[in-house]
Scaffold this active site. Sequence first.
Site, mmCIF file in Angstrom:
data_model
loop_
_atom_site.group_PDB
_atom_site.id
_atom_site.type_symbol
_atom_site.label_atom_id
_atom_site.label_comp_id
_atom_site.label_asym_id
_atom_site.label_seq_id
_atom_site.Cartn_x
_atom_site.Cartn_y
_atom_site.Cartn_z
ATOM 1 N N ASP A 272 1.061 -1.226 0.037
ATOM 2 C CA ASP A 272 -0.180 -0.022 -0.164
ATOM 3 C C ASP A 272 1.373 1.009 0.103
ATOM 4 O O ASP A 272 2.040 1.207 0.135
ATOM 5 C CB ASP A 272 -0.510 0.056 0.594
ATOM 6 C CG ASP A 272 -2.454 0.750 0.980
ATOM 7 O OD1 ASP A 272 -2.592 1.990 0.218
ATOM 8 O OD2 ASP A 272 -2.994 0.507 1.811
ATOM 9 N N TRP A 273 -0.027 2.312 -0.421
ATOM 10 C CA TRP A 273 1.174 3.109 -0.581
ATOM 11 C C TRP A 273 1.669 4.422 1.043
ATOM 12 O O TRP A 273 1.401 4.462 2.192
ATOM 13 C CB TRP A 273 0.160 4.481 -0.922
ATOM 14 C CG TRP A 273 0.264 4.566 -2.703
ATOM 15 C CD1 TRP A 273 0.158 5.444 -3.045
ATOM 16 C CD2 TRP A 273 0.503 3.591 -3.598
ATOM 17 N NE1 TRP A 273 0.489 5.661 -4.984
ATOM 18 C CE2 TRP A 273 0.100 4.027 -5.345
ATOM 19 C CE3 TRP A 273 0.024 1.809 -3.862
ATOM 20 C CZ2 TRP A 273 0.017 2.541 -6.287
ATOM 21 C CZ3 TRP A 273 -0.144 1.023 -3.847
ATOM 22 C CH2 TRP A 273 -0.729 1.791 -6.037
#
Length: 754
Positions: A272-273
């Site tokens: 995930d970012w």
Amino acid sequence: MDNKFNKIVTSGINAISRLIKHVDETKTPERGIPSKLVDEASIDEVVKAMTLDEKAHLVIGSGYPGPNGLAGATHAIPRLGIPSIIFSDGPAGVRIGGFFAGAAPRYATAFPIPSLLSATWDVDQITKVAKAMGEESREYGVDILLAPGVNIQRDPLGGRNFEYYSEDPFLAGTMAAAFINGIQSMGVGACLKHFAANNQETNRTTINVVVSERTLREIYLPAFEMAVKQAKPWTVMSSYNAVNGVFATQNRYLLTHILREQWGFDGFVMSDWWAVKNPLEALRAGNDLIMPGVYRGPLPMPELIKEVYTKASAPTPDLLKTAVQNAAPSERVLDSCVHNILKVIVKTPTFKGEYKDVDYKRKTNLTKQTAAKGARIDREVAAEGMVLLKNKNRALPFKRVTTVGVAGQNAIVDLNHNRAGIIIGGGGSSQVNVEPKDVVSLVQGLKNARYVVVNSINGKKVVEGLGADDAAYLAKTTDIGLVSIGRASTEGEDRPDMDIKPEEVQLIKNLSNAYHKEGKKLVVVLNIGAPIEVVSWRNYADAILLAWQPGQEGGNAIADILSGKVNPSGKLPVTFPVKYNDVPSYGNFPGNTAMNTVHYAEGIYVGYRHYDTKGIEPAYAFGYGLSYTNFTYDNLKLNSTKMELDKNEPLTVSIDVSNTGNTPGKEVVQLYIHDERSSLERPYKELKGFEKISLKPGETKTVTFTLDKRDLSVYDEASKTWTVEEGLFKVLIGSSSHHIKQKGWFRAAGGNLK
């Protein structure tokens, strides 16, 4: 003659030179091996030809925002024929550009939220939406759509519940597999997320989830397992949170042992970012791609990004190169990650040259044909997933209705103040850019259906705070009343409560009294993303329609249900509790935020498993939903009264379902099992099959299910295996977890099977 001969010789020499040059360009001079990425068979040689610098760049995203405002991209390595591939957010539609993305918004269809999609209980509807998203992805040059999300709706206050499918892993997994198959049939990759146990937004980047192995295996992992095995997503996204003390991005047990070795996942894992805390540990664990790379957005660096990029451990190519040169990790680890990424790159439209003829930098709108198709699909599917919760004395569909009184702040259209008259979806990374003119409000939807709408009195909108005189006036001058109650949902924060506001209750009560005094009906429309409290006010309403957050055509879809153009057939994918205290995670959500720890103390008793086992009456049960017609269930049959476990033979269960009403309709037939006697604690019932069927008045159809050993099994922590015990099992078939119509029994025989 000599000149002619010389020309021929020269031409031949030039041709040979061009051939030699072509061969040289596709080989590494030192090794004499092909170095251009051509297909999967060429990957090993390409990896050998890559420099350490190139490998280090490939395993880290190229930066945020990505090209043209996309979520992100990978680095290109032109000399080896490796293109940059791009990712778009997408649980509810293709999301590119706009706020925080550093580029003009790219407009796409805002489809219904995944909770509504799951409420259709129809894999064909999910597939239809996924294919439309795939088509829109291709119009914008997207290689991988960051969807679907299959995390369990553990608690009704979870901020991203609207992005997920259900409280039940079987329903969530079935929906996810259909979505992935649909989008990947269009040649665009899916990203299954967020792996794993990502069930809250409070402290989401630091929270440690303490959960038993059995609970993980039976509740929080099965949807991922089903999707991986049945649909083979190109990518999986690791989540922000830690699981039992190890961050998911660095959790080798999850990413390698379970995902790859046990389930056979063959794509690449991306983080995930800004989720990666330790890039070296992430790569070792099996997190192949660290996203999104450096931040170069138009706004100051958010706190989430500062947590990662202001530290010495910030994931950069230089950090990785230095670490590998010091053998921590070895270059073989990097090679494995690169190999997994390249296996997906060769599948992408970009690699295949399918996007080379479009200027995506200038493209901000879909073609008219694609946009019209998306809107049509949104309207159809939105209506399929709306759930009729109450319909006293057949208040719906509208009968002899010309004028509709519409009340509530949620129904006000004021584009100057960002009020669309309907909540079409949730916020955060799933918020799709939509042209305001393409959003159909509740009021506009009713007008489109040719109803006269009255939503103001003497120039003032009919909203919360309505007086008795105004309520009486509205009831006298319209044929039916409608109150719209809305709740926004967003990534980044959990909901504070599931309460309805006192002023909303008073609005419903005042209008109910006024309309009933005139012998007329009152309808409440719930424009929400997750359950709210309903018991304190539902007796004032004659009908309650759960419209969810239905996408840009929501107003038209609601009108289709209210008018009877569409017979409602949605069923709840999540339980509506009477009060928040009844929720199984009550007291353990969002956990001890000071200690960054949440204990999943309810274990396997999530959702209806809790309510049905503990005998707690919900407001509306899992799987519940009314229709404008009636159905009967008869003639339950099992092909055998015994399942021979050692023979691995499935059991077949069939039931006849009939439409006994006067209206064509659709019914969701649900199969649950109950273990009559187990040495391990089990929920009272567990969903193991469902099918949505369409029936004309008087028509009967036979629905058939199969049960196998896995359907009967539990995860035994002692032996670390799925285990089936012999004994008596009950089959329960009905229209919800509480409305069981037929029961049958069979015996599982052959001893304990592991």
